[in-house]
Design a protein around this motif. Sequence first.
Motif, PDB file in Angstrom:
ATOM      1  N   PHE A  16       0.863  -1.182   0.000  1.00 37.14           N
ATOM      2  CA  PHE A  16       0.000   0.000   0.000  1.00 37.14           C
ATOM      3  C   PHE A  16       0.897   1.229   0.000  1.00 37.14           C
ATOM      4  O   PHE A  16       1.558   1.527   0.994  1.00 37.14           O
ATOM      5  N   ASN A  17       0.937   1.919  -1.132  1.00 38.03           N
ATOM      6  CA  ASN A  17       1.779   3.109  -1.258  1.00 38.03           C
ATOM      7  C   ASN A  17       1.012   4.313  -0.736  1.00 38.03           C
ATOM      8  O   ASN A  17      -0.123   4.576  -1.168  1.00 38.03           O
ATOM      9  N   ALA A  18       1.627   5.049   0.197  1.00 40.11           N
ATOM     10  CA  ALA A  18       0.938   6.199   0.780  1.00 40.11           C
ATOM     11  C   ALA A  18       0.540   7.233  -0.260  1.00 40.11           C
ATOM     12  O   ALA A  18      -0.460   7.944  -0.100  1.00 40.11           O
ATOM     13  N   LYS A  19       1.295   7.308  -1.351  1.00 39.61           N
ATOM     14  CA  LYS A  19       0.946   8.263  -2.413  1.00 39.61           C
ATOM     15  C   LYS A  19      -0.413   7.957  -3.018  1.00 39.61           C
ATOM     16  O   LYS A  19      -1.134   8.858  -3.451  1.00 39.61           O
TER      17      LYS A  19
ATOM     18  N   ILE B 197       6.413   4.285   2.303  1.00 43.48           N
ATOM     19  CA  ILE B 197       6.702   5.717   2.229  1.00 43.48           C
ATOM     20  C   ILE B 197       7.947   5.849   1.357  1.00 43.48           C
ATOM     21  O   ILE B 197       9.015   5.350   1.722  1.00 43.48           O
ATOM     22  N   GLU B 198       7.848   6.493   0.204  1.00 43.14           N
ATOM     23  CA  GLU B 198       8.987   6.524  -0.708  1.00 43.14           C
ATOM     24  C   GLU B 198       9.068   7.852  -1.458  1.00 43.14           C
ATOM     25  O   GLU B 198       8.091   8.582  -1.590  1.00 43.14           O
TER      26      GLU B 198
ATOM     27  N   ALA C 278      -3.747   4.825   4.539  1.00 38.32           N
ATOM     28  CA  ALA C 278      -2.986   3.705   3.974  1.00 38.32           C
ATOM     29  C   ALA C 278      -2.795   2.600   5.019  1.00 38.32           C
ATOM     30  O   ALA C 278      -2.932   1.407   4.716  1.00 38.32           O
ATOM     31  N   ILE C 279      -2.471   2.990   6.242  1.00 41.94           N
ATOM     32  CA  ILE C 279      -2.297   2.006   7.324  1.00 41.94           C
ATOM     33  C   ILE C 279      -3.602   1.278   7.595  1.00 41.94           C
ATOM     34  O   ILE C 279      -3.637   0.044   7.733  1.00 41.94           O
ATOM     35  N   ASP C 280      -4.697   2.020   7.665  1.00 38.31           N
ATOM     36  CA  ASP C 280      -5.990   1.399   7.953  1.00 38.31           C
ATOM     37  C   ASP C 280      -6.410   0.456   6.830  1.00 38.31           C
ATOM     38  O   ASP C 280      -6.951  -0.633   7.089  1.00 38.31           O
ATOM     39  N   ALA C 281      -6.173   0.862   5.584  1.00 36.15           N
ATOM     40  CA  ALA C 281      -6.534   0.000   4.453  1.00 36.15           C
ATOM     41  C   ALA C 281      -5.713  -1.279   4.465  1.00 36.15           C
ATOM     42  O   ALA C 281      -6.235  -2.376   4.190  1.00 36.15           O
ATOM     43  N   CYS C 282      -4.431  -1.161   4.784  1.00 34.14           N
ATOM     44  CA  CYS C 282      -3.564  -2.340   4.876  1.00 34.14           C
ATOM     45  C   CYS C 282      -4.061  -3.288   5.966  1.00 34.14           C
ATOM     46  O   CYS C 282      -4.164  -4.502   5.748  1.00 34.14           O
ATOM     47  N   HIS C 283      -4.382  -2.737   7.100  1.00 32.78           N
ATOM     48  CA  HIS C 283      -4.899  -3.553   8.216  1.00 32.78           C
ATOM     49  C   HIS C 283      -6.214  -4.235   7.840  1.00 32.78           C
ATOM     50  O   HIS C 283      -6.411  -5.433   8.071  1.00 32.78           O
ATOM     51  N   ASN C 284      -7.133  -3.485   7.230  1.00 37.81           N
ATOM     52  CA  ASN C 284      -8.445  -4.025   6.878  1.00 37.81           C
ATOM     53  C   ASN C 284      -8.354  -5.100   5.806  1.00 37.81           C
ATOM     54  O   ASN C 284      -9.237  -5.963   5.709  1.00 37.81           O
ATOM     55  N   ALA C 285      -7.295  -5.061   5.017  1.00 40.45           N
ATOM     56  CA  ALA C 285      -7.095  -6.078   3.980  1.00 40.45           C
ATOM     57  C   ALA C 285      -6.426  -7.335   4.530  1.00 40.45           C
ATOM     58  O   ALA C 285      -6.150  -8.273   3.782  1.00 40.45           O
ATOM     59  N   GLY C 286      -6.132  -7.350   5.813  1.00 40.49           N
ATOM     60  CA  GLY C 286      -5.512  -8.513   6.435  1.00 40.49           C
ATOM     61  C   GLY C 286      -4.043  -8.362   6.730  1.00 40.49           C
ATOM     62  O   GLY C 286      -3.416  -9.251   7.312  1.00 40.49           O
ATOM     63  N   GLY C 287      -3.466  -7.222   6.332  1.00 40.36           N
ATOM     64  CA  GLY C 287      -2.060  -6.962   6.631  1.00 40.36           C
ATOM     65  C   GLY C 287      -1.217  -6.813   5.390  1.00 40.36           C
ATOM     66  O   GLY C 287      -1.634  -7.148   4.278  1.00 40.36           O
ATOM     67  N   GLY C 288      -0.006  -6.289   5.577  1.00 37.73           N
ATOM     68  CA  GLY C 288       0.907  -6.060   4.473  1.00 37.73           C
ATOM     69  C   GLY C 288       1.864  -4.936   4.800  1.00 37.73           C
ATOM     70  O   GLY C 288       2.177  -4.686   5.969  1.00 37.73           O
ATOM     71  N   THR C 289       2.306  -4.243   3.766  1.00 40.64           N
ATOM     72  CA  THR C 289       3.315  -3.194   3.912  1.00 40.64           C
ATOM     73  C   THR C 289       2.789  -1.867   3.401  1.00 40.64           C
ATOM     74  O   THR C 289       2.239  -1.793   2.296  1.00 40.64           O
ATOM     75  N   VAL C 290       2.941  -0.817   4.208  1.00 41.54           N
ATOM     76  CA  VAL C 290       2.658   0.554   3.789  1.00 41.54           C
ATOM     77  C   VAL C 290       3.979   1.205   3.436  1.00 41.54           C
ATOM     78  O   VAL C 290       4.893   1.258   4.268  1.00 41.54           O
TER      79      VAL C 290
END
Length: 426
Positions: A2-5, A38-39, A24-36
């Motif tokens: 999940f890219n914050a952009k 920042i780049e 972005a963090i909430d969407a990642c969590h709601n999808a079951g987890g992953g990586t947010v």
Amino acid sequence: MFNAKDFGAKGDGISLNTDAIQSAIDACHNAGGGTVIIENGTYKTGKIFMRSNVNLHIDINAVLLGSENTDDFPESSDEEASHITTDNLPRWRNSCLIFANECENISITGMGKIDCNGENFIYRKENCTSGWKYARKNLPTPPRVVFFTGCNNVLIQDVTMVNQPAGWSYWIHDCDYVKIDGLKIFADVNYPNNDGIHINCSRNVTISNCDITCGDDAIIVRANSKSLKENKVCEKVTVTNCNLTSYSGGIRLGWYNDGVIRNCVFSNIVMTDTTNGINIVLPFLNQDKPKTFENSGMADIGREATLIENISFNNIIMHKIRQRPLRIMVSKNEQVRLEGIRNIHFTNLHATALAYPEIVGRDDMKIKNISFSDCTFERISPDVFENAMFHGANSHLENDTNTASYMHMENAANVTVNNTRFDTLI
């Protein structure tokens, strides 16, 4: 990923991205987890909340920049900070940059940077001749940068943190299974209270391969349960392969009325230009002082009798220590509750310092079973230091004897010294 952009974050160093990064963090969590992710840029933000199963990854070409506005670091509600009683926290506040409450499987990773924007929260003192050159502004300065409480399976790896305000860099509070590896913490030594890594009431913690420079203690292990619903032990903490510099202490264990700290190992550590090397100091603080900004340090007091036992220090170099390489001391004030300090072992410590080690218990509670093996303590002249700026946690001790010219012991029992040398280079 999940890219914050993709959630509207802008890496221009100007736009406030709190909502975008949180989305972005909430969407990642709601999808079951992953990586947010920042780049590619500098992302200004206020307070953000970690969620379970989320890795916040700050890429090598990215900076997470703390806002200069204190309003962007609000206090968490009782529901958001359900694991703690905020009124019993140090400084009575839970404000921070990154907060996690009762999360599982969380991490902050990446070769990028967290810039805390600290110069906006301090001012330079006039005619300062000793101690920190700067002080906190009389405003709600964020007391911590990263604050994890009640969390399980935590990883913090490779990130660089700079420009901390007068607040702790990392506070790990009542967490289990924590791995901290490869961090660079570069705080201004002239800023007050910007501790490095503060482990409190936590278990199964490893800290390795870190480089820490800060104005206050570099690594702290404590057991202050006052803000928790029940008392918790701090145990099974290992610290290895770290470089430490501090205007206060390199390693500090315990404080006023902490609880149980046990079964910890510190090894392969280099300390340079540090006021004190290893501090196990239980001071008396006046709890009757009013609850004010100036007296906020009085809030950091526990509710138990302290027990520190089964601690090992080995393969440690301490170079140019401005006061003592080692100090184990207990206040004589009966309000400082102590169950014991015992079974502390030092092997292959090699120190150059202005003074020799000091071990001072008290009449009703001797410090017991202390051993030194294959150590060297060299007393050096103050002329080797470029300035006379000193600070130290032990400034609170009313029974400081200032016996610098010899190893001083009072109310200590079963102290063993084997193949250990004391030299003076003055």
